[in-house]
Design an enzyme around this catalytic site. Sequence first.
Site, PDB file in Angstrom:
ATOM      1  N   ASP A  16      35.920  15.801  12.010  1.00 44.55           N
ATOM      2  CA  ASP A  16      37.239  16.217  11.953  1.00 44.55           C
ATOM      3  C   ASP A  16      37.859  16.860  13.533  1.00 44.55           C
ATOM      4  OD1 ASP A  16      36.785  19.052  11.300  1.00 44.55           O
ATOM      5  OD2 ASP A  16      37.261  19.380   9.515  1.00 44.55           O
ATOM      6  N   MET A  73      44.766  29.274   8.271  1.00 50.18           N
ATOM      7  CA  MET A  73      45.464  28.230   8.438  1.00 50.18           C
ATOM      8  C   MET A  73      46.613  29.062   7.673  1.00 50.18           C
ATOM      9  SD  MET A  73      44.098  25.030   5.990  1.00 50.18           S
ATOM     10  CE  MET A  73      43.697  26.302   4.715  1.00 50.18           C
ATOM     11  N   LYS A 118      42.758  14.716  11.473  1.00 48.98           N
ATOM     12  CA  LYS A 118      44.221  16.320  11.938  1.00 48.98           C
ATOM     13  C   LYS A 118      43.930  17.094  10.495  1.00 48.98           C
ATOM     14  CE  LYS A 118      47.580  13.014  14.098  1.00 48.98           C
ATOM     15  NZ  LYS A 118      48.197  12.078  12.708  1.00 48.98           N
TER      16      LYS A 118
HETATM   17  N1  SAH Z   1      36.451  24.321   6.049  1.00 50.85           N
HETATM   18  C1  SAH Z   1      36.495  25.401   7.086  1.00 50.85           C
HETATM   19  C2  SAH Z   1      37.876  26.041   7.098  1.00 50.85           C
HETATM   20  C3  SAH Z   1      39.134  24.612   7.339  1.00 50.85           C
HETATM   21  S1  SAH Z   1      40.721  25.189   7.256  1.00 50.85           S
HETATM   22  C4  SAH Z   1      36.022  26.907   7.214  1.00 50.85           C
HETATM   23  O1  SAH Z   1      35.195  26.906   6.068  1.00 50.85           O
HETATM   24  O2  SAH Z   1      36.053  27.156   8.122  1.00 50.85           O
HETATM   25  C5  SAH Z   1      41.227  25.189   9.032  1.00 50.85           C
HETATM   26  C6  SAH Z   1      41.195  26.744   9.288  1.00 50.85           C
HETATM   27  O3  SAH Z   1      39.707  27.253   9.124  1.00 50.85           O
HETATM   28  C7  SAH Z   1      42.081  26.592  10.282  1.00 50.85           C
HETATM   29  O4  SAH Z   1      43.579  26.545   9.963  1.00 50.85           O
HETATM   30  C8  SAH Z   1      41.824  28.584  11.215  1.00 50.85           C
HETATM   31  O5  SAH Z   1      42.564  29.305  10.206  1.00 50.85           O
HETATM   32  C9  SAH Z   1      40.616  28.616  10.335  1.00 50.85           C
HETATM   33  N2  SAH Z   1      39.415  28.233  11.226  1.00 50.85           N
HETATM   34  C10 SAH Z   1      38.320  27.221  11.371  1.00 50.85           C
HETATM   35  N3  SAH Z   1      37.329  26.946  12.354  1.00 50.85           N
HETATM   36  C11 SAH Z   1      38.151  28.609  13.281  1.00 50.85           C
HETATM   37  C12 SAH Z   1      37.705  29.019  14.809  1.00 50.85           C
HETATM   38  N4  SAH Z   1      36.806  28.559  15.457  1.00 50.85           N
HETATM   39  N5  SAH Z   1      38.960  29.680  14.610  1.00 50.85           N
HETATM   40  C13 SAH Z   1      39.530  30.623  14.163  1.00 50.85           C
HETATM   41  N6  SAH Z   1      40.042  29.441  13.149  1.00 50.85           N
HETATM   42  C14 SAH Z   1      39.108  28.618  12.812  1.00 50.85           C
END
Ligand code: SAH
Length: 484
Positions: free
Chosen positions: A36, A171, A58
Site C-alpha cells: 500500500d 486517520m 489507497k
Molecule cells: N497499520 C497502520 C495504520 C493504518 S491506518 C499502523 O499501524 O501504523 C492509516 C493511518 O495511520 C494514517 O491515516 C495515519 O493516521 C497513520 N499513519 C501511518 N503512517 C504514518 C506516518 N508515517 N506518519 C503519520 N501518520 C501515519
Amino acid sequence: MNKGKAYIIGAGPGDFELLTLKAKRVIENADCIIYDRLISPNILDLPKSTAELIYLGKENTEGGLIQDEINQTLVKKCLEGKNVARVKGGDPFVFGRGGEEIDALVENGISFEVIPGITSSISVPAYAGIPVTHRGLARSFHVFTGHTMENGKWHNFENIAKLEGTLVFLMGVKNLDLIVSDLIKNGKSSKTPVAIIEKGATRKQRVSVGTLENILKIAEKNKVKSPAITIIGEVVNLRETFSWFEPKESSKKILITRDKKQAKEMSKLVLNKGGIPIELPFIEIEELKISTENLKKYSAILFNSPNGVKSFFKNIEDMRILANIKIGAVGAKTKEVLESLKIVPDFMPEEYMVDRLAEEVVKFTNRNNNILIVTSDISPADLDKYNSLYERNYEKIVAYNTKKIKVAKDEINEKFEDIDIITFLSSSTVEAFYESINGDLKVLENKKIASIGPMTSETLRKYGIKVDYEAKKYTAEGLLDVIF
Ligand code: SAH
C-alpha cells in the site's frame, strides 16, 4: 498445484530501516508483493527481480471496495502457487485490516504467517520527540481511529474525555474538528496539549503543536494533510526537550541506475552518507560460464572491470591454476575485488582504459606470449590492434553480458518525480537509459547528473545530457564523495 503461503507483514512507518529483519527476509524471497502507499518506497527495492509487484491500497478507503480487491488478489496469487508478501504500513492489526485478509485466506484454506510491524501510533510520536507514556504524566495510552463508522456512529466521547492517559488518533485529519469539540464538550481541559505529526519518520515529517483550544486554527493554517497522527495529552510538552529527529527535506535523493546486485551495495553507501537511495536498474549483468581448461597457456590475464573478476573467478576451481600468470587490472574497484580474492595485481595503469592495460602488460611479458583479456560483451578491446602494436597474442574471453533493460516510461516518471540526483556508473547504463526514455530528456528537468568518470561523462554529453558531478576516484564511493 500447491498453494502458496501468505505473509501479512507490517512494514513500520516511513523510515525504511524500521522494517524488521524477518519482514526483510520474507520480502526478499516472496514471489509476489502486494503493498500500500504508506510503506517506504525503498522496500520495493528488496524483492527478487522475478517477483510480481502489485500496488493496491489507497489510504483511508472505507467503502471496503479496495479491501475486497486486496483480499481477492491475495487469495488468487496464493492459489497460483505464489508465496505472497502482503506489505502494509505500520502494523497489520492496527487499523490495517489484516484480520479481514486472514479471514479470506482461511476461507480458501491458504496458510499464512503474520509479521508484526512498528505501528505509527507509537513510532510517529517517538519521531516527534513525544513518548506515549511517561512517568508522572501518562500511565496509559489509547489509540483510536478518527473515522466514523459507516452508519455514522462515533466513539463514546463521554468515556474518552475521562481517560487520563495519552490519546492517539490515527486517520484523524478529516474529523479533527469533531474530535476536538467532543473532547471539550465532555470535559477535557481546553488547555490540553495536542500535536499533529504528518508523514512521520520521513524526510517530510512536519509537526504542528497547540492545545485543544487552538489546534484547529493551527491545522488549518498549516494545511495539515493525511497521513498524520494526532496525539493529545501532557506528554506532548516533552517534545521541547525530547525532540531529536531532524527531517531532512534537504537530504539528497539519489537514483541508482546500475545492475540490481551492485545497486544494493551502492544503496548502503548512500544511506551511510545520509542520502536516500532509489534503485532503478537500467542494465543487468549476466554472468557466463567459461572454460578454464586452457588457462595455463597464458602469461598474463587482464581484468578491466569488477564484474569481470567476479564472473571469471566463479569458474575457477583451484586458484593454483593461476600461479605464475601475471595479473593486470584497471580501476580501483577491480583491484579491490581481486584483493578480496587474495590476488594482488602485478600492474595497474593510471588511466582507466583497457588500451592502457594492453600496453602495460608488455613490460611483464615476452614476444609472442599469450595474453587473455577478461571482458564483457560490449568491451572495446581491439585485439588486432594490440597484436600488431605489441607483438603478442592477445585473446579475449567474455565473462559476462551487459543487458540493457527497457524500463517503462510510467515507472521512470514515477521514480523520477522526487529524485534530486541521477547517477550513472557506466556508458552502457547511459545508453540503456537513453533508449528507455526514447531520447526525451524532459524527465531530467531540475535533476542533477552524476557520472563515475570521463568516459561515462563523454557518453552523457554525446546524448546532450549535462554532467553536474564527476567522480575524482572512479568508484561508487568516489562518486558519492563528490556529491555529498
Ligand atoms: N497499520 C497502520 C495504520 C493504518 S491506518 C499502523 O499501524 O501504523 C492509516 C493511518 O495511520 C494514517 O491515516 C495515519 O493516521 C497513520 N499513519 C501511518 N503512517 C504514518 C506516518 N508515517 N506518519 C503519520 N501518520 C501515519
